[in-house]
Design a protein around this motif. Sequence first.
Motif, short mmCIF file in Angstrom:
data_model
loop_
_atom_site.label_atom_id
_atom_site.label_comp_id
_atom_site.label_asym_id
_atom_site.label_seq_id
_atom_site.Cartn_x
_atom_site.Cartn_y
_atom_site.Cartn_z
N THR A 53 123.29 11.97 30.67
CA THR A 53 123.41 13.13 31.55
C THR A 53 123.10 14.44 30.85
OG1 THR A 53 125.78 13.36 31.07
CG2 THR A 53 125.17 11.96 32.95
N HIS A 54 122.97 14.41 29.52
CA HIS A 54 122.66 15.64 28.79
C HIS A 54 122.07 15.28 27.43
CE1 HIS A 54 126.86 14.58 27.66
NE2 HIS A 54 126.45 14.92 26.44
N PRO A 55 121.33 16.18 26.79
CA PRO A 55 120.78 15.90 25.46
C PRO A 55 121.90 15.57 24.48
CG PRO A 55 119.77 17.86 26.40
CD PRO A 55 120.90 17.49 27.32
N GLY A 56 121.67 14.55 23.67
CA GLY A 56 122.67 14.15 22.69
C GLY A 56 123.79 13.29 23.24
N HIS A 57 123.69 12.88 24.50
CA HIS A 57 124.76 12.11 25.14
C HIS A 57 125.01 10.80 24.39
CE1 HIS A 57 126.58 10.66 29.24
NE2 HIS A 57 127.43 10.58 28.25
N ASN A 58 123.96 10.09 24.03
CA ASN A 58 124.14 8.83 23.31
C ASN A 58 124.75 9.05 21.92
OD1 ASN A 58 123.45 6.64 24.99
ND2 ASN A 58 121.27 7.14 24.80
N LEU A 59 124.41 10.15 21.29
CA LEU A 59 125.01 10.45 19.98
C LEU A 59 126.49 10.76 20.14
CD1 LEU A 59 124.79 10.86 16.97
CD2 LEU A 59 123.98 13.21 17.39
N ASP A 60 126.84 11.51 21.18
CA ASP A 60 128.26 11.76 21.45
C ASP A 60 129.02 10.45 21.66
OD1 ASP A 60 127.85 14.49 21.31
OD2 ASP A 60 127.70 14.76 23.49
N VAL A 64 116.25 5.49 25.67
CA VAL A 64 115.43 4.71 26.59
C VAL A 64 116.21 3.60 27.30
CG1 VAL A 64 113.28 5.18 25.36
CG2 VAL A 64 114.67 3.21 24.68
N TYR A 65 117.42 3.32 26.87
CA TYR A 65 118.18 2.19 27.42
C TYR A 65 119.31 2.66 28.32
CZ TYR A 65 120.77 -2.26 27.52
OH TYR A 65 121.43 -3.39 27.92
N PHE A 66 120.26 3.41 27.78
CA PHE A 66 121.42 3.85 28.55
C PHE A 66 121.08 5.12 29.34
CE2 PHE A 66 123.37 1.65 24.90
CZ PHE A 66 124.13 0.71 25.57
N LYS A 67 121.61 5.21 30.55
CA LYS A 67 121.48 6.45 31.30
C LYS A 67 122.25 7.56 30.59
CE LYS A 67 120.94 4.42 35.93
NZ LYS A 67 121.54 4.31 37.28
N THR A 127 121.36 3.48 18.07
CA THR A 127 119.99 2.96 18.13
C THR A 127 119.23 3.60 19.29
OG1 THR A 127 120.69 0.84 17.19
CG2 THR A 127 118.60 0.86 18.38
N ASP A 128 119.86 3.68 20.45
CA ASP A 128 119.19 4.26 21.61
C ASP A 128 118.91 5.74 21.39
OD1 ASP A 128 118.05 3.92 24.15
OD2 ASP A 128 119.85 4.64 25.16
N TYR A 129 119.83 6.43 20.75
CA TYR A 129 119.59 7.85 20.44
C TYR A 129 118.37 8.00 19.53
CZ TYR A 129 120.24 12.49 18.41
OH TYR A 129 120.04 13.77 17.99
N LEU A 130 118.28 7.18 18.51
CA LEU A 130 117.15 7.26 17.57
C LEU A 130 115.83 6.92 18.25
CD1 LEU A 130 118.84 5.62 14.45
CD2 LEU A 130 118.13 8.01 14.67
N GLN A 131 115.88 6.06 19.27
CA GLN A 131 114.67 5.62 19.96
C GLN A 131 114.30 6.52 21.14
OE1 GLN A 131 115.74 1.54 20.81
NE2 GLN A 131 114.76 0.79 18.93
N GLY A 132 115.07 7.56 21.37
CA GLY A 132 114.73 8.50 22.42
C GLY A 132 115.43 8.29 23.73
#
Length: 369
Positions: free
Chosen positions: A336-343, A331-334, A324-329
């Motif tokens: 360190t790199h692009p795609g981090h939340n997706l990983d 905005v919630y979790f810190k 969800t955070d990845y899809l929203q840009g």
Amino acid sequence: MTTYSTAHDIRAVAARFDVRADFISARAYGSGHINDTYHAQFDQAGQRVRFIVQRINHHVFKQPAELMENVDRVTRHALQALKGENHPEAHRRTLTCIPALDGKSYANDAEGNFWRIYPFIERARGHDELETNEQAYQAARAFGDFQNLAATLGGPRLHETIPDFHHTPRRLEALEAAIAADSCGRAADVTAEIAFARARAADCPRIIDLIAAGKIPERITHNDTKLNNVLLDDGTAEGICVIDLDTTMPGCALYDFGDMVRSATPTTSEDDDDLANMGIQLDRFEALVRGYLSSATFLNEAERENLAFSGKLITLECGMRFLTDYLQGDVYFKTTHPGHNLDRCRNQFAFVRVLEENMTAMEEIVQRC
């Protein structure tokens, strides 16, 4: 020489609290995703002392004053209980809030940020990665002790610092809303992850339904039981102090145990993007079960029956939150790199698969314990 370099003026922050010591230095500290945490050193009548200075992320925690009321009540209750037992290390076994100059448990800086200060718990530390099953046992036992102690807290119901924090069906609804909005144009790249979450929609309400049916009671729970939120004694590895109490509020004991499983039993870290490394340490799971059940003697039959499942549910929920955070840009979790939340999402979903494959073995371990 008094020097420090941080993103915030920690000297000015500390001056708003009744620290009764002279500021020396501060540095960023810890591995948390949400708040800004600093390790600060002070001189107290010629003795070097340490404190944790922390900015509460009021974008995540919308009611920080209520959050701190919860923290202050729970920690005061814990300290009173420990003193009542004549515990020789009462102030080391619970967080304690240093009061602000106005007597509150927090202070605001000139920009309106919310800050708090705790004494640093010496000769103990949290472990981002546990090294032994004994450490897992001790951490799980400490969380069970925390729940046991919180159960005796009197007074009004604690505030819900994040409403519906572990309401998994609503986490799925939030994911669906993020998919529909597709505000960053990322949904087309994560169709496999979306399908994975949707395929497990029937799992999401299981615990919520048991609570609604009265089969599982509401309890005061920690709600963020990564095992690095227990400080282990440097010498004995005993669980000394439960920390990071921001999400301590009414909840379900199973959510706490499930997050222990999620954080302690995988064979690789949450940030590992090589999914071939993902597996489960069943011996570590058994250590968690034994440690938790040694202190969480209040659990009823329905709670015990769902201990193994709770690990799967919380891991699924966490993966959905990362997605969800990845899809929203982001905005919630810190990150360190692009795609981090997706990983992170893919990592968590890989662990859900592993848990599904091992669920029978895990349930047998619970029964045996």
